[in-house]
Write a protein that holds these residues in place. Structure first.
Motif, PDB file in Angstrom:
ATOM      1  N   PHE A  11       0.811  -1.219   0.000  1.00  0.00           N
ATOM      2  CA  PHE A  11       0.000   0.000   0.000  1.00  0.00           C
ATOM      3  C   PHE A  11       0.842   1.265   0.000  1.00  0.00           C
ATOM      4  O   PHE A  11       0.304   2.360  -0.181  1.00  0.00           O
ATOM      5  CB  PHE A  11      -0.949   0.009   1.194  1.00  0.00           C
ATOM      6  N   SER A  12       2.135   1.131   0.187  1.00  0.00           N
ATOM      7  CA  SER A  12       2.994   2.312   0.192  1.00  0.00           C
ATOM      8  C   SER A  12       3.078   2.960  -1.183  1.00  0.00           C
ATOM      9  O   SER A  12       3.658   4.038  -1.305  1.00  0.00           O
ATOM     10  CB  SER A  12       4.390   1.960   0.693  1.00  0.00           C
ATOM     11  N   ILE A  13       2.488   2.353  -2.192  1.00  0.00           N
ATOM     12  CA  ILE A  13       2.430   2.993  -3.506  1.00  0.00           C
ATOM     13  C   ILE A  13       1.640   4.294  -3.419  1.00  0.00           C
ATOM     14  O   ILE A  13       1.797   5.183  -4.236  1.00  0.00           O
ATOM     15  CB  ILE A  13       1.857   2.042  -4.572  1.00  0.00           C
ATOM     16  N   PHE A  14       0.821   4.434  -2.378  1.00  0.00           N
ATOM     17  CA  PHE A  14       0.058   5.654  -2.172  1.00  0.00           C
ATOM     18  C   PHE A  14       0.861   6.754  -1.480  1.00  0.00           C
ATOM     19  O   PHE A  14       0.599   7.927  -1.687  1.00  0.00           O
ATOM     20  CB  PHE A  14      -1.194   5.378  -1.321  1.00  0.00           C
ATOM     21  N   PHE A  18       9.124   3.898  -2.641  1.00  0.00           N
ATOM     22  CA  PHE A  18      10.423   3.246  -2.498  1.00  0.00           C
ATOM     23  C   PHE A  18      10.896   3.247  -1.052  1.00  0.00           C
ATOM     24  O   PHE A  18      11.500   2.289  -0.593  1.00  0.00           O
ATOM     25  CB  PHE A  18      11.479   3.944  -3.364  1.00  0.00           C
ATOM     26  N   LEU A  19      10.616   4.288  -0.355  1.00  0.00           N
ATOM     27  CA  LEU A  19      11.170   4.475   0.981  1.00  0.00           C
ATOM     28  C   LEU A  19      10.644   3.461   1.989  1.00  0.00           C
ATOM     29  O   LEU A  19      11.429   2.831   2.703  1.00  0.00           O
ATOM     30  CB  LEU A  19      10.865   5.904   1.450  1.00  0.00           C
ATOM     31  N   PHE A  20       9.349   3.270   2.055  1.00  0.00           N
ATOM     32  CA  PHE A  20       8.780   2.394   3.072  1.00  0.00           C
ATOM     33  C   PHE A  20       9.212   0.932   2.909  1.00  0.00           C
ATOM     34  O   PHE A  20       9.637   0.317   3.890  1.00  0.00           O
ATOM     35  CB  PHE A  20       7.255   2.522   3.103  1.00  0.00           C
ATOM     36  N   HIS A  44       7.276  -1.623  -7.268  1.00  0.00           N
ATOM     37  CA  HIS A  44       7.315  -0.166  -7.353  1.00  0.00           C
ATOM     38  C   HIS A  44       8.376   0.299  -8.350  1.00  0.00           C
ATOM     39  O   HIS A  44       8.293   1.405  -8.867  1.00  0.00           O
ATOM     40  CB  HIS A  44       7.611   0.456  -5.996  1.00  0.00           C
ATOM     41  N   PHE A  45       9.352  -0.543  -8.614  1.00  0.00           N
ATOM     42  CA  PHE A  45      10.455  -0.167  -9.497  1.00  0.00           C
ATOM     43  C   PHE A  45      10.125  -0.372 -10.984  1.00  0.00           C
ATOM     44  O   PHE A  45      10.701   0.300 -11.836  1.00  0.00           O
ATOM     45  CB  PHE A  45      11.707  -0.973  -9.118  1.00  0.00           C
ATOM     46  N   ASN A  84      -0.465  -4.035  -6.685  1.00  0.00           N
ATOM     47  CA  ASN A  84      -0.095  -3.694  -5.310  1.00  0.00           C
ATOM     48  C   ASN A  84      -1.313  -3.642  -4.402  1.00  0.00           C
ATOM     49  O   ASN A  84      -1.242  -4.080  -3.248  1.00  0.00           O
ATOM     50  CB  ASN A  84       0.665  -2.372  -5.266  1.00  0.00           C
ATOM     51  N   ILE A  85      -2.413  -3.134  -4.887  1.00  0.00           N
ATOM     52  CA  ILE A  85      -3.633  -3.125  -4.073  1.00  0.00           C
ATOM     53  C   ILE A  85      -4.097  -4.557  -3.825  1.00  0.00           C
ATOM     54  O   ILE A  85      -4.448  -4.925  -2.702  1.00  0.00           O
ATOM     55  CB  ILE A  85      -4.727  -2.286  -4.755  1.00  0.00           C
TER      56      ILE A  85
END
Length: 96
Positions: A11-14, A18-20, A44-45, A84-85
């Motif tokens: 869910f960090s795509i929201f 990359f960081l999370f 994500h990449f 991702n969702i």
């Protein structure tokens, strides 16, 4: 807790694509969470890889090629977003 961290990596795509996942991958010692963090980071990449030919087509000043790669980027990003969702919900429901 491990299901929540795994799903947050997807869910960090929201909020932090990359960081999370990188922080979770480094900080958490659970192999289950680390594997999901790696998968989320890779997913994500993938859209970033499609930006490379998009930038090349922009520099080469070929409008037809640019539009083609722009559509490719949009499709790849949409697929990765939905993936991702889906994986985030799946990892939340895995042990429920």
């Amino acid at each position: 807790m491990r299901n929540l961290l795994s799903s947050l990596c997807y869910f960090s795509i929201f909020f932090a694509p990359f960081l999370f996942p990188v922080i979770v991958w480094i900080a958490v010692r659970d192999s289950y969470v680390q594997s999901h963090a790696k998968r989320a980071l890779l997913s994500h990449f993938f859209p970033v890889l499609t930006v490379i030919p998009l930038l090349y087509s922009l520099v080469s000043q070929r409008p037809g090629l640019f539009v083609t790669f722009l559509l490719l980027f949009g499709i790849v990003y949409l697929v990765v977003f939905v993936y991702n969702i889906y994986k985030g919900i799946q990892s939340l429901r895995e042990y429920a």
